[in-house]
Design a protein around this motif. Structure first.
Motif, short mmCIF file in Angstrom:
data_model
loop_
_atom_site.label_atom_id
_atom_site.label_comp_id
_atom_site.label_asym_id
_atom_site.label_seq_id
_atom_site.Cartn_x
_atom_site.Cartn_y
_atom_site.Cartn_z
N ARG A 1 0.80 -1.22 -0.07
CA ARG A 1 0.07 -0.06 -0.03
C ARG A 1 0.77 1.14 0.06
NH1 ARG A 1 -5.09 -1.46 3.83
NH2 ARG A 1 -5.16 -3.43 3.38
N GLY B 1 2.04 7.50 4.48
CA GLY B 1 2.73 7.37 5.67
C GLY B 1 4.12 8.17 5.70
N TRP C 1 -3.45 -0.39 9.82
CA TRP C 1 -3.01 0.58 9.16
C TRP C 1 -3.53 2.03 9.81
CZ3 TRP C 1 -1.96 -3.48 6.41
CH2 TRP C 1 -0.75 -3.42 5.48
N ASP D 1 3.28 3.23 7.91
CA ASP D 1 2.75 2.49 6.94
C ASP D 1 3.54 1.78 6.03
OD1 ASP D 1 0.90 4.18 7.71
OD2 ASP D 1 -0.17 4.58 5.79
N GLU E 1 3.63 -2.22 5.11
CA GLU E 1 3.92 -2.59 3.64
C GLU E 1 4.86 -3.64 3.67
OE1 GLU E 1 4.59 1.30 1.87
OE2 GLU E 1 2.48 1.93 2.76
#
Lengths: 266, 266
Positions: A8, A11, A64, A71, A75
């Motif tokens: 994803r 962040g 998240w 993040d 990820e």
């Protein structure tokens, strides 16, 4: 090794800071705790997260939401079917365990463990930190795979520690194991700690005005009173900027200009 | 001093452990964070909690739910209208602050601050630790009331720290400032670390069986091979109980009885 990238975006721009310990969450139950774990890892400069058999599957949106911008760590996290799979490429693995029982094992403090992890990474070894599920903690098979257990010195009357709090303490000790911040310092910004000459200059000004106003009229007591004031002004560091303010305070008290900025008529 | 007891029952049997720092939450927003703060305080042996102008009032059921049994701390917490009121009876107050700016102030690490707090309490002084609201942190007026600021050494790329995590680090450092747990130790339970005699006894057994089975048939290499085995068995601490197991392993490998417990026919 079975591993899955969760892919994803967003962040904070986090990235691995050199060879850092891998955090391995074993059978975590709450996705929120995986997120807050990532946040705590980011605080302490850790990056590599492996998740063994998360109860609710992976990825989880709630992780998240709880990560407050960590993040990138989520990820890059990998998911594993077994502890053996998650630690296969590591050289040393430590297991955090609040209440180890009936086992023969090396036990370390968080600080002692962090120092050993730091030393091992300097030797180029890959190291890991295992954390058990929220309720039960690590089981005996998990602990048998660890080189040593880490047990935090904490209040024995209240050892209940949230998963992310447990990760936070290790992440903090990991960061501290190479930190060189002085334990106490004076933040001076644009000014500087006053020299003894600058301080003496102020003391002279103060004593002169105290002489003029009669505060030091008792000649016998005067040296002691001045010495006591000197003790006070040397107790902590004072900055050049603060001395300038104090010069102003003394000047205005001795020669008041009044609220209108003109010499006081009273 | 305006103070209000919240009066509820339940949770762990916590009580003040001597003269410990007061935790002062200034304008906290989330009741959950007050609860998790109490939990972190309990972990580190802190007990005294003061709350200045909590956004949603006090008491809040959500705080108790988040405290995981640290109820006694919430029950004994007092609520105050102003920072001055909350700190009036304290001798030293430290303010945690991640990003102090444009002020002239002493800044300490968490570890350095904890050591000073410990030293002050030993002198009989009452000390406090101020934590600001979740989003904004302490304001300039709050910080001006502190003897020093405490700034945690943490990853500058990710300083976002949950309120309870911030409290946890100080509570942990407070506990560590008087902890004497050895950084590394062997948990042996009912057994003990083997003496050199016990180890030598095992080595003799092992070498005798290796002689018998022919593993040490090369007389020239034998001393070196035995020495290497000795190096392995002295690398970490071994317990008397483990040596008994190893005696059994060697005996059974050399004279197998088979799965039925009888001497192996194969």
């Amino acid at each position: 090794m079975e591993a899955r990238m969760t892919g994803r975006d967003g962040g904070a721009p986090l990235e691995p800071l050199g060879n850092t310990p891998v955090v391995i969450l074993i059978r975590p139950q709450m996705a929120e705790n995986i997120g807050t774990t990532a946040r705590a890892m980011a605080n302490g400069g850790l990056f590599h997260l492996r998740i063994v058999s998360p109860r609710d599957g992976w990825p989880q949106e709630r992780a998240w939401r709880a990560a407050s911008g960590a993040d990138r760590i989520l990820e890059a996290a990998t998911v594993h079917d077994s502890v053996d799979d998650a630690i296969a490429d590591l050289h040393h693995v430590y297991a955090t365990c609040p209440r180890p029982r009936h086992i023969i094992k090396t036990v370390m403090t968080a600080r002692g463990g962090a120092a050993e992890l730091r030393a091992a990474t300097r030797r180029g070894l890959k190291v890991g930190l295992m954390f058990g599920p929220e309720r039960a903690g690590l089981d005996n098979e998990d602990m048998a795979r660890a080189d040593a257990l880490i047990r935090y010195p904490l209040n024995p009357a209240f050892m209940s520690l949230n998963l992310a709090q447990a990760v936070m303490i290790m992440a903090y000790e990991w960061w501290m194991s190479e930190d060189s911040t002085p334990p106490r310092t004076l933040m001076t910004n644009e000014t500087h700690v006053a020299t003894k000459g600058e301080l003496e200059n102020f003391m002279s000004h103060l004593v002169r005005e105290l002489d003029d106003c009669g505060f030091l009229r008792n000649a016998q007591k005067k040296p002691g009173m001045v010495r006591n004031l000197r003790h006070f002004f040397t107790r902590g560091e004072v900055t050049e900027q603060e001395l300038r303010t104090l010069h102003g305070v003394v000047r205005e008290l001795a020669h008041p200009r009044g609220k209108d900025g003109l010499p006081d008529a009273g």
